[in-house]
Design a protein around this motif. Structure first.
Motif, PDB file in Angstrom:
ATOM      1  N   ILE A 133       0.869  -1.165   0.000  1.00 38.36           N
ATOM      2  CA  ILE A 133       0.000   0.000   0.000  1.00 38.36           C
ATOM      3  C   ILE A 133       0.906   1.215   0.000  1.00 38.36           C
ATOM      4  O   ILE A 133       1.723   1.389   0.912  1.00 38.36           O
ATOM      5  N   GLY A 134       0.815   2.040  -1.017  1.00 39.85           N
ATOM      6  CA  GLY A 134       1.694   3.201  -1.125  1.00 39.85           C
ATOM      7  C   GLY A 134       0.925   4.504  -1.067  1.00 39.85           C
ATOM      8  O   GLY A 134      -0.230   4.569  -1.486  1.00 39.85           O
ATOM      9  N   SER A 135       1.560   5.536  -0.541  1.00 41.28           N
ATOM     10  CA  SER A 135       0.946   6.863  -0.581  1.00 41.28           C
ATOM     11  C   SER A 135       1.583   7.684  -1.695  1.00 41.28           C
ATOM     12  O   SER A 135       2.789   7.600  -1.940  1.00 41.28           O
ATOM     13  N   VAL A 136       0.759   8.451  -2.397  1.00 39.34           N
ATOM     14  CA  VAL A 136       1.209   9.366  -3.449  1.00 39.34           C
ATOM     15  C   VAL A 136       0.482  10.687  -3.245  1.00 39.34           C
ATOM     16  O   VAL A 136      -0.505  10.761  -2.514  1.00 39.34           O
ATOM     17  N   ARG A 137       0.938  11.728  -3.924  1.00 37.06           N
ATOM     18  CA  ARG A 137       0.377  13.054  -3.655  1.00 37.06           C
ATOM     19  C   ARG A 137      -0.833  13.403  -4.513  1.00 37.06           C
ATOM     20  O   ARG A 137      -1.532  14.367  -4.229  1.00 37.06           O
ATOM     21  N   SER A 138      -1.077  12.656  -5.585  1.00 28.58           N
ATOM     22  CA  SER A 138      -2.210  12.986  -6.455  1.00 28.58           C
ATOM     23  C   SER A 138      -2.697  11.749  -7.184  1.00 28.58           C
ATOM     24  O   SER A 138      -1.964  10.748  -7.299  1.00 28.58           O
ATOM     25  N   GLN A 139      -3.914  11.810  -7.693  1.00 25.11           N
ATOM     26  CA  GLN A 139      -4.461  10.701  -8.460  1.00 25.11           C
ATOM     27  C   GLN A 139      -3.683  10.511  -9.753  1.00 25.11           C
ATOM     28  O   GLN A 139      -3.505   9.380 -10.227  1.00 25.11           O
ATOM     29  N   GLU A 140      -3.215  11.612 -10.326  1.00 21.97           N
ATOM     30  CA  GLU A 140      -2.421  11.532 -11.556  1.00 21.97           C
ATOM     31  C   GLU A 140      -1.155  10.704 -11.328  1.00 21.97           C
ATOM     32  O   GLU A 140      -0.801   9.840 -12.137  1.00 21.97           O
ATOM     33  N   LYS A 141      -0.480  10.943 -10.199  1.00 18.91           N
ATOM     34  CA  LYS A 141       0.718  10.174  -9.875  1.00 18.91           C
ATOM     35  C   LYS A 141       0.374   8.712  -9.611  1.00 18.91           C
ATOM     36  O   LYS A 141       1.121   7.797  -9.988  1.00 18.91           O
ATOM     37  N   ALA A 142      -0.766   8.499  -8.969  1.00 15.45           N
ATOM     38  CA  ALA A 142      -1.200   7.129  -8.695  1.00 15.45           C
ATOM     39  C   ALA A 142      -1.458   6.367  -9.988  1.00 15.45           C
ATOM     40  O   ALA A 142      -1.004   5.222 -10.148  1.00 15.45           O
ATOM     41  N   ASP A 143      -2.170   6.998 -10.902  1.00 14.07           N
ATOM     42  CA  ASP A 143      -2.500   6.340 -12.176  1.00 14.07           C
ATOM     43  C   ASP A 143      -1.237   5.984 -12.951  1.00 14.07           C
ATOM     44  O   ASP A 143      -1.133   4.886 -13.532  1.00 14.07           O
ATOM     45  N   LYS A 144      -0.274   6.906 -12.953  1.00 17.22           N
ATOM     46  CA  LYS A 144       0.966   6.659 -13.695  1.00 17.22           C
ATOM     47  C   LYS A 144       1.746   5.502 -13.084  1.00 17.22           C
ATOM     48  O   LYS A 144       2.217   4.600 -13.799  1.00 17.22           O
ATOM     49  N   LEU A 145       1.865   5.488 -11.751  1.00 21.85           N
ATOM     50  CA  LEU A 145       2.651   4.448 -11.102  1.00 21.85           C
ATOM     51  C   LEU A 145       1.995   3.079 -11.244  1.00 21.85           C
ATOM     52  O   LEU A 145       2.671   2.071 -11.483  1.00 21.85           O
ATOM     53  N   LEU A 146       0.682   3.026 -11.118  1.00 27.77           N
ATOM     54  CA  LEU A 146      -0.024   1.756 -11.294  1.00 27.77           C
ATOM     55  C   LEU A 146       0.187   1.208 -12.701  1.00 27.77           C
ATOM     56  O   LEU A 146       0.405   0.001 -12.888  1.00 27.77           O
ATOM     57  N   LYS A 147       0.143   2.091 -13.672  1.00 31.34           N
ATOM     58  CA  LYS A 147       0.369   1.673 -15.060  1.00 31.34           C
ATOM     59  C   LYS A 147       1.793   1.158 -15.245  1.00 31.34           C
ATOM     60  O   LYS A 147       2.024   0.137 -15.920  1.00 31.34           O
ATOM     61  N   GLN A 148       2.761   1.850 -14.637  1.00 28.33           N
ATOM     62  CA  GLN A 148       4.159   1.433 -14.766  1.00 28.33           C
ATOM     63  C   GLN A 148       4.392   0.047 -14.169  1.00 28.33           C
ATOM     64  O   GLN A 148       5.201  -0.730 -14.678  1.00 28.33           O
ATOM     65  N   PHE A 149       3.663  -0.267 -13.104  1.00 28.81           N
ATOM     66  CA  PHE A 149       3.785  -1.584 -12.491  1.00 28.81           C
ATOM     67  C   PHE A 149       2.745  -2.566 -13.033  1.00 28.81           C
ATOM     68  O   PHE A 149       2.418  -3.568 -12.388  1.00 28.81           O
ATOM     69  N   ASN A 150       2.252  -2.261 -14.244  1.00 32.37           N
ATOM     70  CA  ASN A 150       1.325  -3.157 -14.966  1.00 32.37           C
ATOM     71  C   ASN A 150       0.089  -3.514 -14.141  1.00 32.37           C
ATOM     72  O   ASN A 150      -0.401  -4.643 -14.184  1.00 32.37           O
ATOM     73  N   ASN A 151      -0.386  -2.520 -13.379  1.00 31.50           N
ATOM     74  CA  ASN A 151      -1.588  -2.716 -12.549  1.00 31.50           C
ATOM     75  C   ASN A 151      -1.492  -3.981 -11.705  1.00 31.50           C
ATOM     76  O   ASN A 151      -2.456  -4.747 -11.593  1.00 31.50           O
ATOM     77  N   ASN A 152      -0.327  -4.169 -11.102  1.00 31.26           N
ATOM     78  CA  ASN A 152      -0.087  -5.336 -10.249  1.00 31.26           C
ATOM     79  C   ASN A 152      -1.151  -5.405  -9.152  1.00 31.26           C
ATOM     80  O   ASN A 152      -1.392  -4.436  -8.438  1.00 31.26           O
ATOM     81  N   GLU A 153      -1.769  -6.550  -9.013  1.00 31.86           N
ATOM     82  CA  GLU A 153      -2.867  -6.707  -8.062  1.00 31.86           C
ATOM     83  C   GLU A 153      -2.415  -6.581  -6.609  1.00 31.86           C
ATOM     84  O   GLU A 153      -3.243  -6.373  -5.708  1.00 31.86           O
ATOM     85  N   ASN A 154      -1.117  -6.689  -6.377  1.00 33.61           N
ATOM     86  CA  ASN A 154      -0.593  -6.554  -5.014  1.00 33.61           C
ATOM     87  C   ASN A 154      -0.200  -5.129  -4.661  1.00 33.61           C
ATOM     88  O   ASN A 154       0.322  -4.882  -3.568  1.00 33.61           O
ATOM     89  N   LEU A 155      -0.448  -4.180  -5.577  1.00 35.27           N
ATOM     90  CA  LEU A 155      -0.107  -2.778  -5.331  1.00 35.27           C
ATOM     91  C   LEU A 155      -1.367  -1.932  -5.263  1.00 35.27           C
ATOM     92  O   LEU A 155      -2.153  -1.888  -6.205  1.00 35.27           O
ATOM     93  N   THR A 156      -1.547  -1.247  -4.145  1.00 36.33           N
ATOM     94  CA  THR A 156      -2.658  -0.310  -3.948  1.00 36.33           C
ATOM     95  C   THR A 156      -2.086   1.047  -3.582  1.00 36.33           C
ATOM     96  O   THR A 156      -1.131   1.127  -2.795  1.00 36.33           O
ATOM     97  N   LEU A 157      -2.648   2.109  -4.144  1.00 34.48           N
ATOM     98  CA  LEU A 157      -2.146   3.449  -3.862  1.00 34.48           C
ATOM     99  C   LEU A 157      -3.237   4.319  -3.244  1.00 34.48           C
ATOM    100  O   LEU A 157      -4.398   4.255  -3.642  1.00 34.48           O
TER     101      LEU A 157
END
Length: 343
Positions: free
Chosen positions: A28-52
């Motif tokens: 579970i990670g914290s990010v500062r914006s939804q835009e950053k969250a969307d980008k990071l999730l995409k970079q990690f191929n929407n890994n099911e073990n990653l929540t932001l």
């Protein structure tokens, strides 16, 4: 049970997230914006073990309380990596001292209030800066190790950006150790701090190569884009560690009981611009003749003349060899050139 990591989009944090996911942790990670969250999730191929989750400002009161309340009973490990790292500021208190201290205070109090009975380990990304006397960093008679503390006072921290940054790391880390002692009868978790020096190495993803890059990697990026007429800056020097080693140390701190209560001083070797230029000119023929050569073989890697450190305790505890400057520079430069389609 999950690992919570603050500042998940950071240079070091992305490598930590990658290594956590590779080791099958739920993150579970914290990010500062939804835009950053969307980008990071995409970079990690929407890994099911990653929540932001969104935490807009770590320095605001109760910044992490909502997240820890949401995941009450589900967080076993906490990695606090989020803290400002820059020197240029018009307000050192507001931009450096307050966010670093408040961020640490906020995350520890969120654990105390919502996860005191489930969180077992907390690892804080501190810095070599919390251990050094910045006024003596280039003094060959100055010695420091894992037991050393930066002596900078609050008043001295306001002298300039470098003093403010180094003091911010000291104040934040000291708060964490004091918190552990004050609340030892209320909490379950043990603390480890990871104290790296200048962190080099490739970005986790090629698309994260920017100009300028993050503070430490910009030292290398600037030389890649220098010219033959660029003068070697003898003041740009210090000690380095590779980002992949920093991430590895964080994971080991979560898992190994022998790292509980330790301050891990991560230093591989000294560096300066000449040392980096030597590696680039030797290993990248496409750049040779286009960038500065200087005086090969005279750099800090071969001839460090500054402060003396001893991190033998850390090396013994971690039980792995740190990557050398050559590997770190080669991988960083290769990524830059690859991203710019010059390789």
């Amino acid at each position: 049970m999950s690992v919570f990591i603050s500042g998940a989009t950071g240079f070091i944090a992305q490598h930590i997230v990658a290594q956590l996911l590779e080791n099958d942790f739920k993150v579970i990670g914290s990010v500062r914006s939804q835009e950053k969250a969307d980008k990071l999730l995409k970079q990690f191929n929407n890994n099911e073990n990653l929540t932001l989750e969104i935490v807009k400002d770590i320095s605001l009161p109760n910044a992490f309380h909502e997240v820890f309340a949401k995941y009450k009973g589900k967080i076993k490990y906490v990695l606090h990596t989020s803290s400002p790292f820059f020197f240029d500021s018009d307000d050192y208190e507001k931009d450096l001292l307050i966010p670093a201290l408040n961020g640490t205070e906020n995350i520890l109090n969120a654990i105390l209030d919502h996860a005191a009975d489930t969180v077992e380990r907390v690892v804080i990304t501190s810095s070599e800066a919390a251990m050094i006397d910045i006024t003596r960093y280039f003094d060959p008679t100055f010695f420091y190790d894992e037991n050393s503390w930066n002596p900078t006072s609050h008043e001295e921290a306001l002298i300039n950006g470098v003093h403010a940054y180094t003091a911010s790391k000291k104040f934040a880390e000291k708060y964490a150790w004091d918190f552990i002692e004050e609340h030892k009868n209320q909490i379950k978790f043990a603390l480890t701090t990871v104290n790296p020096c200048n962190v080099f190495g490739p970005q986790q993803f090629d698309e994260n190569v920017t100009s300028p890059m993050n503070t430490s990697c910009e030292i290398i990026n600037k030389l890649v884009h220098s010219s033959v007429d660029t003068k070697v800056d003898r003041t740009t020097m210090g000690k380095f560690i590779d980002v992949r080693d920093v991430a590895k140390a964080h994971l080991l701190a979560l898992q190994n009981d022998n790292l509980i209560g330790e301050r891990l001083l991560l230093i591989s070797s000294g560096f300066d611009e000449q040392s980096i230029l030597d590696i680039i000119n030797d290993d990248f023929p496409a750049l040779k003749g286009k960038i500065r050569v200087g005086n090969p073989g005279t750099g800090a890697l071969q001839n460090w003349k500054g402060s003396i450190h001893d991190n033998s305790k850390t090396r013994k505890l971690l039980r792995f060899e740190f990557l050398p400057l050559k590997k770190s520079v080669d991988d960083t430069v290769s990524q830059i050139l690859r991203h710019e389609e010059k390789l």
